[in-house]
Write an enzyme that holds these catalytic residues in place. Sequence first.
Site, PDB file in Angstrom:
ATOM      1  CD  GLU A  84      -2.518   1.211   2.728  1.00 43.96           C
ATOM      2  OE1 GLU A  84      -3.443   2.030   2.871  1.00 43.96           O
ATOM      3  OE2 GLU A  84      -2.162   0.418   3.630  1.00 43.96           O
ATOM      4  CG  ASP A 130      -2.320   7.799   8.014  1.00 45.17           C
ATOM      5  OD1 ASP A 130      -2.491   6.575   8.024  1.00 45.17           O
ATOM      6  OD2 ASP A 130      -2.426   8.489   6.990  1.00 45.17           O
TER       7      ASP A 130
END
Length: 262
Positions: free
Chosen positions: A49, A60
């Site tokens: 990814e 994140d």
Amino acid sequence: MSQLAAFIKEKRQQKPILSMTHVVYGYPTVQESLDWMARLMKEGVDFIEVQFPFSDPVADGPSIVAACHKALEQDLDVDTCLSQIGKLARDYSDSRIVLMSYLNPMYRFGLDKLAKRAAEENIQGLILPDLPIEQAASYQAACASHKIDPIWLVTPVTPKDRLAMLAGQSSGFLYCVARSGVTGHSSHEEKSQKTPLDDYLAQIKQHASAPMGVGFGLRERSHIEQLMGKADIAILGSALLDAYNQGGQEAGVELLQTLFTD
């Protein structure tokens, strides 16, 4: 069945669970990130990814946020990123690359152009975690036109009706966030009996015909083993980045082998 789903089905005949690693394009430099991707593919990861960095990566945790900010000190562009990771996709045909980013840089690039260029570079899946499916009709049409899988995310707090809708529309694979919050340290509990994670994945499986990938907080071998028989892909993000930051490629590969080698 899409190319991505067919790849997963074939690979799953050989392995109890597939590996997907997360790399921030441009961190700490573009060449170092490409070298790290190549090393991971040489080591046999099934997926990478690749995150094209954005200044405000809301899903994140601190490790990936810091990597994105460091990467953005350079002059990066989406088209060059696609060309460079496309070369890796051609060089390492036993692995697959999916591109992940946030809507802002991809919208500026052009979503139809993104799907077209991804197809040209054999990048078979796109992940845009902040694009709601209700506002994605043109993006979905572009992906369908170019035979690219838009990969949707579900979380443990996704309402049941919405979870069923996202799972039902998924192709390639469905990205199942293992816990609430951002990427990084895990709140998994070591339990021998059925856990809420098991219930969550079982609920998704009732609605999803596409394969299932699970990420967020996977750091230990027991976390990977817990997913076997319940998911198709285990996604390693912050833990791999932390290992890389501490000891470079060798530390990252050691972690990968610890988690995925029988």
